[in-house]
Write a protein that holds these residues in place. Structure first.
Motif, PDB file in Angstrom:
ATOM      1  N   SER A   1      48.346   4.882 -10.867  1.00 48.25           N
ATOM      2  CA  SER A   1      48.509   3.434 -11.012  1.00 48.25           C
ATOM      3  C   SER A   1      48.326   2.681  -9.689  1.00 48.25           C
ATOM      4  CB  SER A   1      49.865   3.112 -11.653  1.00 48.25           C
ATOM      5  OG  SER A   1      50.859   3.898 -11.099  1.00 48.25           O
ATOM      6  N   ASN A   2      47.977   3.374  -8.611  1.00 47.28           N
ATOM      7  CA  ASN A   2      47.829   2.715  -7.298  1.00 47.28           C
ATOM      8  C   ASN A   2      46.486   2.973  -6.644  1.00 47.28           C
ATOM      9  OD1 ASN A   2      50.189   1.233  -6.257  1.00 47.28           O
ATOM     10  ND2 ASN A   2      51.283   3.139  -6.629  1.00 47.28           N
ATOM     11  N   GLY A   3      45.434   3.007  -7.418  1.00 49.26           N
ATOM     12  CA  GLY A   3      44.121   3.106  -6.778  1.00 49.26           C
ATOM     13  C   GLY A   3      43.716   4.502  -6.346  1.00 49.26           C
ATOM     14  N   GLY A   4      44.181   5.531  -7.054  1.00 44.12           N
ATOM     15  CA  GLY A   4      43.684   6.891  -6.818  1.00 44.12           C
ATOM     16  C   GLY A   4      43.845   7.369  -5.389  1.00 44.12           C
ATOM     17  N   GLY A   5      42.726   7.797  -4.794  1.00 44.34           N
ATOM     18  CA  GLY A   5      42.755   8.411  -3.473  1.00 44.34           C
ATOM     19  C   GLY A   5      43.395   7.569  -2.386  1.00 44.34           C
ATOM     20  N   ALA A   6      43.395   6.232  -2.537  1.00 42.32           N
ATOM     21  CA  ALA A   6      43.983   5.373  -1.501  1.00 42.32           C
ATOM     22  C   ALA A   6      45.479   5.678  -1.368  1.00 42.32           C
ATOM     23  CB  ALA A   6      43.789   3.905  -1.866  1.00 42.32           C
TER      24      ALA A   6
ATOM     25  N   ALA B   1      37.272  15.633 -17.629  1.00 40.98           N
ATOM     26  CA  ALA B   1      38.011  15.939 -16.397  1.00 40.98           C
ATOM     27  C   ALA B   1      37.308  15.382 -15.161  1.00 40.98           C
ATOM     28  CB  ALA B   1      38.200  17.448 -16.261  1.00 40.98           C
ATOM     29  N   ALA B   2      35.963  15.406 -15.184  1.00 42.31           N
ATOM     30  CA  ALA B   2      35.209  14.984 -13.997  1.00 42.31           C
ATOM     31  C   ALA B   2      35.545  13.545 -13.607  1.00 42.31           C
ATOM     32  CB  ALA B   2      33.718  15.128 -14.265  1.00 42.31           C
ATOM     33  N   GLU B   3      35.709  12.703 -14.621  1.00 41.39           N
ATOM     34  CA  GLU B   3      36.077  11.295 -14.369  1.00 41.39           C
ATOM     35  C   GLU B   3      37.388  11.224 -13.579  1.00 41.39           C
ATOM     36  OE1 GLU B   3      35.872   7.057 -15.386  1.00 41.39           O
ATOM     37  OE2 GLU B   3      34.485   8.668 -15.891  1.00 41.39           O
ATOM     38  N   GLY B   4      38.366  12.029 -13.985  1.00 46.00           N
ATOM     39  CA  GLY B   4      39.667  12.075 -13.309  1.00 46.00           C
ATOM     40  C   GLY B   4      39.534  12.526 -11.873  1.00 46.00           C
ATOM     41  N   TRP B   5      38.713  13.546 -11.647  1.00 49.98           N
ATOM     42  CA  TRP B   5      38.509  14.045 -10.282  1.00 49.98           C
ATOM     43  C   TRP B   5      37.919  12.961  -9.397  1.00 49.98           C
ATOM     44  CZ3 TRP B   5      39.911  18.529  -7.892  1.00 49.98           C
ATOM     45  CH2 TRP B   5      40.457  19.525  -8.711  1.00 49.98           C
ATOM     46  N   LYS B   6      37.032  12.144  -9.998  1.00 51.78           N
ATOM     47  CA  LYS B   6      36.392  11.090  -9.219  1.00 51.78           C
ATOM     48  C   LYS B   6      37.441  10.064  -8.764  1.00 51.78           C
ATOM     49  CE  LYS B   6      32.276   9.944 -11.041  1.00 51.78           C
ATOM     50  NZ  LYS B   6      31.704   9.032 -12.034  1.00 51.78           N
ATOM     51  N   VAL B   7      38.265   9.631  -9.716  1.00 54.27           N
ATOM     52  CA  VAL B   7      39.311   8.650  -9.388  1.00 54.27           C
ATOM     53  C   VAL B   7      40.225   9.211  -8.302  1.00 54.27           C
ATOM     54  CG1 VAL B   7      41.383   7.505 -10.286  1.00 54.27           C
ATOM     55  CG2 VAL B   7      39.311   7.667 -11.691  1.00 54.27           C
ATOM     56  N   TYR B   8      40.524  10.486  -8.410  1.00 52.86           N
ATOM     57  CA  TYR B   8      41.488  11.103  -7.511  1.00 52.86           C
ATOM     58  C   TYR B   8      40.935  11.252  -6.091  1.00 52.86           C
ATOM     59  CZ  TYR B   8      45.215  14.343  -6.199  1.00 52.86           C
ATOM     60  OH  TYR B   8      46.288  14.932  -5.608  1.00 52.86           O
ATOM     61  N   LEU B   9      39.656  11.612  -6.019  1.00 54.07           N
ATOM     62  CA  LEU B   9      39.121  11.965  -4.706  1.00 54.07           C
ATOM     63  C   LEU B   9      38.416  10.825  -3.971  1.00 54.07           C
ATOM     64  CD1 LEU B   9      37.850  15.578  -5.422  1.00 54.07           C
ATOM     65  CD2 LEU B   9      39.972  14.852  -4.325  1.00 54.07           C
ATOM     66  N   GLN B  10      38.062   9.758  -4.694  1.00 50.13           N
ATOM     67  CA  GLN B  10      37.357   8.668  -4.004  1.00 50.13           C
ATOM     68  C   GLN B  10      38.322   7.551  -3.686  1.00 50.13           C
ATOM     69  OE1 GLN B  10      34.106   7.436  -6.506  1.00 50.13           O
ATOM     70  NE2 GLN B  10      32.773   9.054  -5.734  1.00 50.13           N
ATOM     71  N   PRO B  11      38.807   7.481  -2.448  1.00 50.20           N
ATOM     72  CA  PRO B  11      39.800   6.436  -2.144  1.00 50.20           C
ATOM     73  C   PRO B  11      39.159   5.052  -2.116  1.00 50.20           C
ATOM     74  CG  PRO B  11      39.524   7.973  -0.296  1.00 50.20           C
ATOM     75  CD  PRO B  11      38.492   8.316  -1.310  1.00 50.20           C
ATOM     76  N   ASP B  12      39.837   4.094  -2.704  1.00 54.10           N
ATOM     77  CA  ASP B  12      39.399   2.712  -2.611  1.00 54.10           C
ATOM     78  C   ASP B  12      40.177   2.117  -1.434  1.00 54.10           C
ATOM     79  OD1 ASP B  12      39.047   0.061  -2.809  1.00 54.10           O
ATOM     80  OD2 ASP B  12      39.740  -0.160  -4.868  1.00 54.10           O
ATOM     81  N   PHE B  13      39.552   2.165  -0.220  1.00 55.78           N
ATOM     82  CA  PHE B  13      40.320   1.845   0.981  1.00 55.78           C
ATOM     83  C   PHE B  13      40.793   0.397   1.047  1.00 55.78           C
ATOM     84  CE2 PHE B  13      38.608   5.882   2.661  1.00 55.78           C
ATOM     85  CZ  PHE B  13      39.811   6.433   3.047  1.00 55.78           C
TER      86      PHE B  13
END
Ligand code: PFF
Length: 449
Positions: A36-41, A191-203
């Motif tokens: 709920s807080n922008g994934g990787g950020a 699952a791939a979609e989830g990995w993307k959200v998790y690993l790509q930080p929205d700085f």
């Protein structure tokens, strides 16, 4: 005085303290805050704050505990000056109260995890599981009692044959289950979609104050800080150990498991969405956390056919184990006080204190709608950071510097030349309390900056 326990080895301490740190906060709280807080950020900010703020405070607790070799109240009294003794002891009592409050709500959620684990088992066996997996007062109360009995039984057995034995057995199982589940979920569509959200930080989100606050309280809660748990575990570390290194190992394990849990839960959420499970509410926000764990994930497991039953059992057993190795560390704080300061035999202390907290938990179950959230907020957003500041105050300003150095030198005679000694004492004196206080004031809405 009854003889105090001690961890039998460095590994035993690392596993027990990591067992305390790694809990529902890592496997449930962390992934949900990430989602709920922008994934990787969020992941990025959390890791930075753990090293910059949580690790130094963890060290403060470990050093005080190992120096005094006593419960939180006696330990704080020991490092205080004559004038500050009352404040030191009050901080110790306040920590004990906070640990008990956290246990009171934690055990309810942990009870739900155990209920879901049993429910999944029954369903695989072809028996109706609906009572176990649907919300009811009776279910919450029964499983809360069961979870308390488990927690009390471990603590009653003492440091090496209770806490250490169970932490060292359960922690490797926990890691194995997480890894197995990550691998399995990663193979599923969505699952791939989830990995993307998790690993790509929205700085662009890193400077968002609510993200920073969430990350701070997560870092505190996750490392079990500001309640005296780590102080008490520190009091069971042998004098020959190098404390900064042990603390770093625990912080690294805690971060590591949180990051792993994210690799499990975030892709799982997206697999659920791919399978038609609703994960966003009408306003487009991720559905609230209890719903995610107790509705979305079981709904996902249901869509997996035969494998779903096994995955569900594994997942909820994982949650239950993580919760148990944390809950024992919470109960240990008041139990250590009863045994160290009042000479109550350990088993008796564990049962008496445990039952008293259980009574409060049942009160919480009965008044869930208005009381539960208040207790959680008071303990985690107010008490833990404030007590953390007080620990910094005592280590940085009150405790005699030569004694502090002497304690650290016990496990490392070259301490004075280390980078740790050059930075840490002044860091806990000025920087940590200032930042935690600023964030606390900011979150209370008193000041807007
Ligand atoms: N660190 C635990 C978690 O992340 O679930 C929670 C916790 C354990 C908080 C022990 C406080 C404590 F004393």
């Amino acid at each position: 005085m009854a003889s105090r326990g001690e961890f039998s080895s460095r590994t035993a301490f690392i596993l027990a303290a990591s067992g305390s740190a790694i809990g529902l906060g890592n496997i449930w709280g962390f992934p949900i805050k990430v989602a709920s807080n922008g994934g990787g950020a969020f992941v990025f900010t959390y890791i930075i704050l753990t090293f910059l703020l949580a690790y130094p405070i963890l060290m403060a607790e470990l050093v005080i505990g190992r120096h005094a070799k006593a419960d939180t109240v006696k330990s704080m009294a020991k490092i205080s000056s004559d004038k500050t003794r009352w404040l030191g002891m009050s901080t110790g009592y306040w920590g004990m109260l906070t640990a008990s409050l956290i246990l009171s709500f934690y055990a309810i959620i942990a009870g739900w995890m155990v209920a879901h684990a049993l429910g999944s088992l029954l369903s695989v066996a072809g028996v109706s599981e609906s009572w176990f997996v649907s919300d009811s007062l009776a279910r919450s109360a029964v499983f809360c009692v069961i979870f308390f009995v488990l927690t009390i039984s471990v603590v009653a057995n003492g440091v090496s044959s209770g806490i250490e034995k169970w932490s060292t057995r359960l922690m490797p199982i926990l890691i194995l289950i997480i890894v197995l589940l990550i691998i399995y979920i990663a193979t599923l569509p969505g699952a791939a979609e989830g990995w993307k959200v998790y690993l790509q930080p929205d700085f662009s989100k890193v400077t968002d104050p609510s993200l920073v606050l969430d990350a701070l309280s997560q870092a505190f809660f996750s490392l079990s800080l500001g309640v005296g748990t780590m102080m008490v575990y520190g009091s069971y570390i042998s004098k020959s150990e190098n404390l900064p290194r042990l603390g770093a190992a625990v912080a690294a394990m805690d971060i590591g498991i949180a990051v792993l849990a994210g690799m499990l839960v975030i892709p799982a959420i997206y697999v659920a969405q791919h399978n038609g499970v609703v994960i966003y509410d009408d306003a487009g926000n991720l559905i609230e956390s209890t719903g995610l764990i107790f509705n979305v994930l079981p709904a996902l497991f249901n869509t997996m056919g035969a494998a779903g039953g096994i995955v569900s059992i594994l997942f909820f057993v994982l949650m239950s184990i993580a919760a148990l190795t944390s809950s024992i560390s919470m109960l240990e704080v008041p139990v250590a006080y009863a045994t160290d300061s009042h000479d109550v035999p350990r088993a008796k202390a564990a049962w008496l204190v445990g039952i008293a907290i259980l009574v409060f938990s049942i009160l919480l179950v009965l008044n869930m709608s208005w009381l539960f959230g208040k207790v959680v907020n008071f303990a985690t957003e107010f008490s833990e950071p404030l007590i953390g500041i007080l620990f910094c105050f005592f280590v940085g300003w009150v405790w005699r510097r030569d004694q502090l150095l002497g304690e650290l030198q016990e496990g490392n005679p070259q301490m004075q030349e280390t980078l740790f000694w050059k930075i840490w004492p002044n860091y806990v004196r000025f920087v940590c309390p200032a930042i935690v206080l600023a964030l606390l004031i900011r979150s209370s809405g008193l000041l807007n900056f």
